[in-house]
Design an enzyme around this catalytic site. Structure first.
Site, short mmCIF file in Angstrom:
data_model
loop_
_atom_site.label_atom_id
_atom_site.label_comp_id
_atom_site.label_asym_id
_atom_site.label_seq_id
_atom_site.Cartn_x
_atom_site.Cartn_y
_atom_site.Cartn_z
N CYS A 158 -7.48 -3.44 -7.27
CA CYS A 158 -6.76 -2.72 -6.21
C CYS A 158 -7.65 -2.30 -5.04
CB CYS A 158 -6.08 -1.49 -6.80
SG CYS A 158 -5.07 -1.89 -8.24
N HIS A 289 -5.50 6.10 -1.31
CA HIS A 289 -5.08 5.12 -2.31
C HIS A 289 -3.64 5.44 -2.71
CE1 HIS A 289 -5.66 1.96 -5.18
NE2 HIS A 289 -5.37 2.75 -6.20
N HIS A 325 2.68 -1.03 -4.16
CA HIS A 325 1.27 -1.30 -4.45
C HIS A 325 1.06 -2.80 -4.42
CE1 HIS A 325 -2.71 -1.19 -5.81
NE2 HIS A 325 -2.62 -0.24 -6.72
#
Length: 398
Positions: A158, A289, A325
């Site tokens: 990620c 994030h 995401h």
């Protein structure tokens, strides 16, 4: 040796809320949500079926998987946005760095239940080729006709998009290359969805970062690529400069498979500001994030409070609330949003927000974008296994 300055001259985006600089920027300003029912596999048996899919993406090259096609499209848009001729790029050394988590692994979902019922399925050689993540930057190079380039895939989950931008910054600073196409591309598949479902990390309806009622992640897909150039190269060709890449930092703690260690996140954020030569009070926006999970959000807010001081954290936006995401593309999408925020003068919102969690005492720009003039934006990205990466982008000044 004085490090060369690195500037952003082009943006290319494929996302669930809009494609290209204008489409993505409009989606951010409007606070669009890309979430909807999953269409690419049967969700029977799962309690949740939400994802931020890219609508009506063209088929493209049949020899490429979806993640690669999206990445190629984003790179082509970025080069067009930079108004640079391919001839100019072919005459100088360059770099293509692409971050991803799963690459084109979604293509494994084309194996039918009938094939699986027959035992080990026959794997088409063309399908097998798509599993190699190294094909993603090579496909970009082939599409643009670039041969004098280093092509590298960074599978740092990620945080991969920030790793890719940092890699490009290093290469330009050192004089190794004059330009770099940096970003990420990803498309979740059934396996990834099932894994996160079993971890209890998926939200049933919407991603709500920093909200008291947040329940987890909603997956997204897409790609984002930034054109980075050495300042002297950009000025020599009369380029329009959108922003400057001021610095970055990486840390890796391997503390826990899924839970980042706060001390190392703090160190990463401080390291990026130090590398950029930026004081905390100069930062006008943080793109977090911001996954919307119970564990991540308070930890990230606590790390920001350490860096900026209690009560002094600048506005913190989480665009995963809009685009989901996007895994290996997530940080690249955030860096693109950072450039747009600097250039166009606005703060992206954190949508789906209802009640702020007391453990997250920040201004999350709730639900509606806001006019603003952030001269410096800090982009934070955290990957499984403790792979942390932060990038600092800012307004270009001669």
């Amino acid at each position: 040796m004085t490090a060369r300055r690195t500037v952003v001259t082009g943006l290319g985006v494929v996302s669930s809320i809009g494609n290209g600089r204008s489409g993505f920027g409009a989606g951010l300003r409007e606070g669009r949500s890309g979430a909807g029912p999953i269409s690419f596999f049967d969700t029977t048996g799962f309690a949740h079926d939400r994802m931020c899919e890219v609508p009506d993406f063209p088929d493209g090259d049949s020899e490429q998987g979806l993640a690669t096609r999206m990445t190629v499209a984003a790179a082509r848009m970025a080069v067009e946005d930079a108004a640079v001729s391919l001839g100019e790029l072919r005459d100088v050394p360059g770099l293509i760095s692409i971050g991803t988590t799963d690459g084109d692994a979604r293509d494994v979902d084309v194996l039918t239940e009938m094939e699986l019922a027959q035992g080990l399925p026959h794997l088409d050689p063309l399908l097998a080729k798509r599993f190699r993540m190294s094909r993603m930057p090579l496909a970009v190079a082939a599409d643009l006709g670039l041969s004098d380039v280093e092509a590298i895939t960074l599978p740092n989950v990620c945080a991969a998009g920030n790793y890719a931008v940092g890699y490009g910054l290093d290469a330009i600073r050192s004089g190794e290359v004059d330009f770099a196409l940096c970003g990420g591309g990803d498309t979740p598949n059934r396996k990834v969805f099932a894994n996160m479902y079993r971890l209890g990390a998926l939200a049933p309806d919407a991603c709500r970062p920093f909200d008291a009622d947040r329940k987890g992640v909603v997956f997204g897909e897409g790609a984002a690529v930034l054109v980075l150039e050495a300042l002297d190269f950009a000025l020599a060709r009369g380029a329009t400069i959108h922003a400057e890449v001021l610095g970055y930092s990486l840390t890796c703690d391997a503390y826990h498979p899924t839970r980042p260690l706060q001390e190392m996140v703090t160190e990463c954020l401080r390291g990026a500001l130090a590398d950029a030569g930026v004081a905390p009070h100069e930062v006008g926006l943080v793109l977090a994030h911001g996954t919307g999970t119970k564990a991540n959000d308070p930890m990230e807010c606590a790390a920001l409070a350490e860096v900026f001081g209690q009560g002094a954290v600048p506005p913190v936006a989480a665009i995963k609330s809009m685009i989901g995401h996007t895994m290996g593309a997530a940080a690249a999408h955030a860096c693109t949003a950072a450039v747009l925020a600097v250039q166009e003068g606005f703060l992206p919102p954190t949508i789906n927000h209802r009640v702020l969690d007391p453990e997250c005492p920040i201004d999350c720009v709730p639900n509606t974008s806001r006019a603003g003039r952030p001269d410096v934006v800090l982009v934070n990205a955290l990957g499984f296994g403790g792979a942390n990466a932060a990038v600092v982008l800012g307004r270009y000044t001669p």
